[in-house]
Write a protein that holds these residues in place. Structure first.
Motif, PDB file in Angstrom:
ATOM      1  N   THR B  82       0.734  -1.179   0.049  1.00  0.00           N
ATOM      2  CA  THR B  82       0.002  -0.224  -0.133  1.00  0.00           C
ATOM      3  C   THR B  82       0.957   1.265  -0.007  1.00  0.00           C
ATOM      4  OG1 THR B  82      -1.576  -1.135   1.124  1.00  0.00           O
ATOM      5  CG2 THR B  82      -1.999   1.065   1.019  1.00  0.00           C
ATOM      6  N   PRO B  83       1.863   1.608   0.810  1.00  0.00           N
ATOM      7  CA  PRO B  83       2.634   2.851   0.912  1.00  0.00           C
ATOM      8  C   PRO B  83       3.527   2.540  -0.547  1.00  0.00           C
ATOM      9  CG  PRO B  83       3.235   1.268   2.711  1.00  0.00           C
ATOM     10  CD  PRO B  83       1.972   0.666   2.079  1.00  0.00           C
ATOM     11  N   ALA B  84       4.071   1.500  -0.822  1.00  0.00           N
ATOM     12  CA  ALA B  84       4.662   1.554  -2.171  1.00  0.00           C
ATOM     13  C   ALA B  84       4.199   1.976  -3.332  1.00  0.00           C
ATOM     14  CB  ALA B  84       5.450  -0.095  -2.140  1.00  0.00           C
ATOM     15  N   VAL B  85       2.747   1.738  -3.440  1.00  0.00           N
ATOM     16  CA  VAL B  85       2.139   1.875  -4.733  1.00  0.00           C
ATOM     17  C   VAL B  85       1.473   3.355  -4.655  1.00  0.00           C
ATOM     18  CG1 VAL B  85      -0.306   1.138  -4.368  1.00  0.00           C
ATOM     19  CG2 VAL B  85       0.935   0.784  -6.346  1.00  0.00           C
ATOM     20  N   VAL B  86       1.738   3.979  -3.628  1.00  0.00           N
ATOM     21  CA  VAL B  86       0.961   5.352  -3.433  1.00  0.00           C
ATOM     22  C   VAL B  86       1.618   6.327  -4.728  1.00  0.00           C
ATOM     23  CG1 VAL B  86       1.253   7.488  -1.978  1.00  0.00           C
ATOM     24  CG2 VAL B  86       0.301   5.667  -1.058  1.00  0.00           C
ATOM     25  N   PRO B  87       2.771   6.345  -5.241  1.00  0.00           N
ATOM     26  CA  PRO B  87       2.961   7.377  -6.213  1.00  0.00           C
ATOM     27  C   PRO B  87       2.068   6.951  -7.439  1.00  0.00           C
ATOM     28  CG  PRO B  87       4.972   6.304  -5.254  1.00  0.00           C
ATOM     29  CD  PRO B  87       3.792   5.702  -4.593  1.00  0.00           C
ATOM     30  N   LEU B  88       1.689   5.738  -7.529  1.00  0.00           N
ATOM     31  CA  LEU B  88       0.569   5.779  -8.807  1.00  0.00           C
ATOM     32  C   LEU B  88      -0.759   5.991  -8.594  1.00  0.00           C
ATOM     33  CD1 LEU B  88       1.482   1.983 -10.043  1.00  0.00           C
ATOM     34  CD2 LEU B  88       2.167   4.133 -11.098  1.00  0.00           C
TER      35      LEU B  88
END
Lengths: 256, 151
Positions: B82-88
């Motif tokens: 969840t935090p990792a995909v935030v830029p998308l």
């Protein structure tokens, strides 16, 4: 405990605890299919021969059949829209895994659940996180360093609003509307001070804190995975929430 | 480009904290955020134009990364993912859509809504692909285990 088993109390307690775990995991941000899978596994490890679990984002229904003529059903209505508290999801998953391998006695299990629920995340970390996220995304979407710094300050304010407005807001839509309005007011005020400040960039950085983008993506995933009802419910909710946010941020712009 | 990569990583760290991720896993989430945006940029430049396919690719790689990390660290994959995909996450376009609706500009609203849907669908598809793959691997492993114990 044997007396508990005789009068059926044991079975009721098992179901009670399973529902508490299901509810807590769901409101801490675990996905619907994960909660279903976990409850099914847990029930089997506590002696169920059949588990019928139905979880959607607003409700948990469990029917547990122990095979000796005892079959129990309980329901939990979930009103909270659910946050993201991954430390808690992690702890519950660990507890459940432990129980699946070697079931704890029901008293110990209850105590462990209480212990997990008591663990709180440091408030400071959430504030720092909000500031970092807001400034990061203000720059990410094309703002200057100054915009990033200001977005961090507004991020702190937004986080403060999130922590305190929740208690008085009537529901999540009003809550988002109020948070967005207050943050928007501060940002438009900043924009009026100097021309070097880009209020739209600061706003986008801070919107990332409030916008239900993650919930929306997860809802689409739920639909694709097969949890259609949960997915659709969340999808519609996120659209309404996003609308509330837009209104909240628009009002200060109209006023100014 | 570097500014976006660094800003995206900082954003991922921030969201890791907001989402209550334990401190020891924050660097992993940050690395995930960096990988996510790097793969997206690589996808836009080398694989396909537009938004959809680069997003699918980036989401799939990020999910793969978080599933592997989750296996090693014994935590739920969503906590890293969840935090990792935030830029998308289509936070800005979702807002622009609603903004256009509030301002009664329906053409712009439709355009932005299509972009938002592309991102959301792309992330969900990329994520579901890897999720399905991991579930199948897990099931086939179980079947092999049962067969071996019966032999």
């Amino acid at each position: 405990m044997s007396r508990d088993i005789e009068n059926g109390d044991y079975y009721r307690k098992v179901l009670d605890q399973l529902l508490i775990i299901g509810e807590s995991m769901l409101t801490s941000g675990a996905s619907v299919n994960r909660v279903e899978e976990m409850l099914r596994k847990m029930g089997k490890s506590y002696g169920a021969i059949r588990m019928d679990v139905f979880v959607i984002t607003s409700c948990v229904i469990v029917t547990i059949d122990f095979g000796n003529g005892i079959e129990l059903t309980q329901t939990r209505r979930i009103l909270s829209p659910g946050g993201s508290e991954f430390y808690r999801v992690e702890d519950f998953t660990k507890l459940c895994d432990k129980c699946c391998h070697e079931p704890l006695s029901i008293e110990k299990f209850t105590k462990e659940i209480e212990a997990v629920k008591k663990v709180e995340y440091p408030e400071k970390a959430i504030y720092i996180g909000s500031a970092l996220a807001a400034s990061g995304f203000a720059v990410f979407f094309g703002g200057s360093l100054l915009d990033g710094i200001l977005a961090a300050l507004v991020g702190l304010f937004t986080c403060y609003c999130q922590a305190h407005v929740g208690h008085i807001a009537f529901n999540h839509v009003v809550y988002l509307l109020m948070c967005a309005f207050l943050s928007g007011l501060v940002i438009t005020g900043m924009g009026a001070i100097s021309e070097n400040i880009h209020p739209d960039m600061i706003m986008i950085g801070d919107i990332m804190l409030l916008i239900p983008g993650i919930a929306m993506t997860n809802s689409v995933r739920d639909i694709l995975v097969g949890d259609t009802i949960s997915g659709l419910m969340r999808l519609i909710e996120t659209i309404v929430w996003a609308g509330a946010l837009a209104c909240g941020f628009m009002i200060p712009m109209w006023i100014m | 480009m570097w500014i976006q990569l660094i800003a995206g990583t900082v954003g991922a760290i921030g969201f890791g904290l907001v989402f209550g991720l334990r401190m020891k896993y924050i660097p992993v989430a940050a690395l995930g955020g960096f990988i996510c945006w790097a793969v997206y940029l690589a996808g836009v430049n080398f694989v396909a134009e537009g938004i959809f396919w680069p997003t699918v690719l980036s989401a799939a790689v990020t999910t793969l990364f978080s599933e592997l990390c989750a296996r090693v660290l014994h935590i739920p994959a969503t906590a890293i993912y969840t935090p990792a995909v935030v830029p998308l996450i289509p936070g800005s376009t979702l807002f622009y859509t609603m903004n256009a609706i509030v301002q009664n500009d329906w053409m712009e609203a439709r355009r932005m809504a299509v972009v938002t849907i592309q991102y959301a669908l792309g992330i969900a598809i990329g994520m579901s692909l890897v999720y399905a793959l991991f579930t199948m691997i897990k099931r086939s492993r179980k079947i092999i285990d049962v067969k071996q114990s019966n032999m």
